[in-house]
Design a protein around this motif. Structure first.
Motif, PDB file in Angstrom:
ATOM      1  N   LEU A  97       0.837  -1.194   0.000  1.00 35.32           N
ATOM      2  CA  LEU A  97       0.000   0.000   0.000  1.00 35.32           C
ATOM      3  C   LEU A  97       0.875   1.247   0.000  1.00 35.32           C
ATOM      4  CD1 LEU A  97      -2.788  -1.047   2.527  1.00 35.32           C
ATOM      5  CD2 LEU A  97      -2.960  -0.904   0.048  1.00 35.32           C
ATOM      6  N   ARG A  98       1.954   1.201   0.779  1.00 37.06           N
ATOM      7  CA  ARG A  98       2.884   2.325   0.779  1.00 37.06           C
ATOM      8  C   ARG A  98       3.527   2.494  -0.586  1.00 37.06           C
ATOM      9  NH1 ARG A  98       5.540   0.730   6.589  1.00 37.06           N
ATOM     10  NH2 ARG A  98       4.399   2.211   7.890  1.00 37.06           N
ATOM     11  N   ALA A  99       3.729   1.391  -1.287  1.00 32.95           N
ATOM     12  CA  ALA A  99       4.369   1.438  -2.610  1.00 32.95           C
ATOM     13  C   ALA A  99       3.429   1.954  -3.685  1.00 32.95           C
ATOM     14  CB  ALA A  99       4.879   0.047  -2.986  1.00 32.95           C
ATOM     15  N   ILE A 137      -3.673  -2.441   8.393  1.00 29.87           N
ATOM     16  CA  ILE A 137      -2.758  -1.308   8.390  1.00 29.87           C
ATOM     17  C   ILE A 137      -2.458  -0.874   9.825  1.00 29.87           C
ATOM     18  CG2 ILE A 137      -2.511   1.133   7.781  1.00 29.87           C
ATOM     19  CD1 ILE A 137      -4.140   0.551   5.279  1.00 29.87           C
ATOM     20  N   ALA A 138      -3.495  -0.789  10.636  1.00 29.56           N
ATOM     21  CA  ALA A 138      -3.319  -0.349  12.020  1.00 29.56           C
ATOM     22  C   ALA A 138      -2.383  -1.275  12.783  1.00 29.56           C
ATOM     23  CB  ALA A 138      -4.681  -0.277  12.721  1.00 29.56           C
ATOM     24  N   VAL A 173     -11.948   8.940   6.255  1.00 32.59           N
ATOM     25  CA  VAL A 173     -11.466   8.031   5.209  1.00 32.59           C
ATOM     26  C   VAL A 173     -10.597   6.950   5.838  1.00 32.59           C
ATOM     27  CG1 VAL A 173      -9.967   7.822   3.184  1.00 32.59           C
ATOM     28  CG2 VAL A 173     -11.596   9.702   3.330  1.00 32.59           C
ATOM     29  N   ALA A 174      -9.730   7.358   6.772  1.00 32.83           N
ATOM     30  CA  ALA A 174      -8.849   6.411   7.449  1.00 32.83           C
ATOM     31  C   ALA A 174      -9.636   5.414   8.289  1.00 32.83           C
ATOM     32  CB  ALA A 174      -7.848   7.159   8.330  1.00 32.83           C
ATOM     33  N   VAL A 214      -2.937   5.273   4.612  1.00 32.66           N
ATOM     34  CA  VAL A 214      -1.567   5.051   5.076  1.00 32.66           C
ATOM     35  C   VAL A 214      -0.949   6.368   5.550  1.00 32.66           C
ATOM     36  CG1 VAL A 214       0.754   4.333   4.400  1.00 32.66           C
ATOM     37  CG2 VAL A 214      -1.224   3.025   3.625  1.00 32.66           C
ATOM     38  N   ILE A 215      -1.150   7.445   4.792  1.00 34.80           N
ATOM     39  CA  ILE A 215      -0.608   8.753   5.171  1.00 34.80           C
ATOM     40  C   ILE A 215      -1.204   9.208   6.501  1.00 34.80           C
ATOM     41  CG2 ILE A 215      -0.568  11.216   4.569  1.00 34.80           C
ATOM     42  CD1 ILE A 215      -0.374  10.340   1.625  1.00 34.80           C
ATOM     43  N   ALA A 216      -2.492   8.975   6.683  1.00 36.40           N
ATOM     44  CA  ALA A 216      -3.153   9.379   7.930  1.00 36.40           C
ATOM     45  C   ALA A 216      -2.523   8.693   9.132  1.00 36.40           C
ATOM     46  CB  ALA A 216      -4.650   9.062   7.863  1.00 36.40           C
TER      47      ALA A 216
END
Length: 227
Positions: A97-99, A137-138, A173-174, A214-216
């Motif tokens: 996801l980061r990629a 993600i969390a 959104v997060a 991911v940014i959040a």
């Protein structure tokens, strides 16, 4: 518009099964098959794919590296990568996801789930499997924070460009909420929410909602909760 799908997996039998399923739908077609990441990147360019179903573990160039290559290519900015994973919890998912991947899906998902995921990714309107993706993600970002509880200062600084309302929308959104759900929570119209999401994506350099999530987390705007 027909959704052009590329299949990237080193198992020929699995690719064949996915091809039959995807080609059976009137609004999508398989435009190519790749058995490794390098071939996936090449075919994505050549066949003008809209969505790539990408396995992570492939010989040579793996799915993670291929996802990075696709997301880094300005000419492929429209392409959405959906990571296919064998396991519910996979350390590579967050890295993917980061990629630049748009989300993930288990290989054991029901056919309708896979088809729905392709349509969602092509539309770019929602995160795939919101609750599951958010939880995964969390968990992994929480593990990454264990050493020092530090977040990416550059991304945290970029949040300063957001308005108060854009930050509120980003938090929602997060949380894995759809535009309609966010609109109800903030008492605004879905169109207004979409505008705020698009502006936040532009300001933060995010390709889609998955990267916004991911940014959040990475910026510290949203705190991971480990169940």
């Amino acid at each position: 518009m027909t959704i052009r799908v590329l299949l990237a997996d080193d198992q020929a039998l699995l690719r064949s099964a996915f091809r039959v399923l995807v080609d059976s739908e009137p609004d999508m077609e398989v435009v190519g098959e790749a058995s490794d990441g390098a071939e996936a990147v090449r075919l994505t360019r050549e066949q003008r794919a809209d969505v790539v179903l990408m396995d992570i573990r492939m010989p040579g160039t793996d799915g993670l590296a291929a996802t990075r290559m696709i997301s880094a290519d300005p000419s492929l900015a429209h392409v959405r990568v959906v990571i296919l994973t064998t396991f519910e919890v996979d350390d590579y998912v967050v890295q993917s996801l980061r990629a630049g991947a748009s989300g993930f899906l288990g290989k054991g998902s029901e056919p309708e789930e896979l088809l729905s995921a392709i349509r969602i990714a092509a539309g770019g309107e929602a995160l795939l499997s919101p609750a599951a993706t958010k939880g995964l993600i969390a968990r992994f970002l929480a593990q990454g924070d264990a050493a020092g509880d530090e977040h990416d200062p550059a991304r945290a600084q970029r949040l300063a460009a957001l308005t108060v309302r854009e930050r509120e929308v980003l938090v929602q959104v997060a949380g894995g909420h759809s535009n309609d759900e966010i609109a109800e929570r903030l008492e605004v119209s879905p169109l207004t929410v979409k505008t705020h999401v698009n502006r936040a994506m532009a300001k933060l350099g995010a390709r889609d909602r998955a990267q916004l999530v991911v940014i959040a987390y990475e910026s510290g705007l949203v705190r991971p909760r480990v169940e």
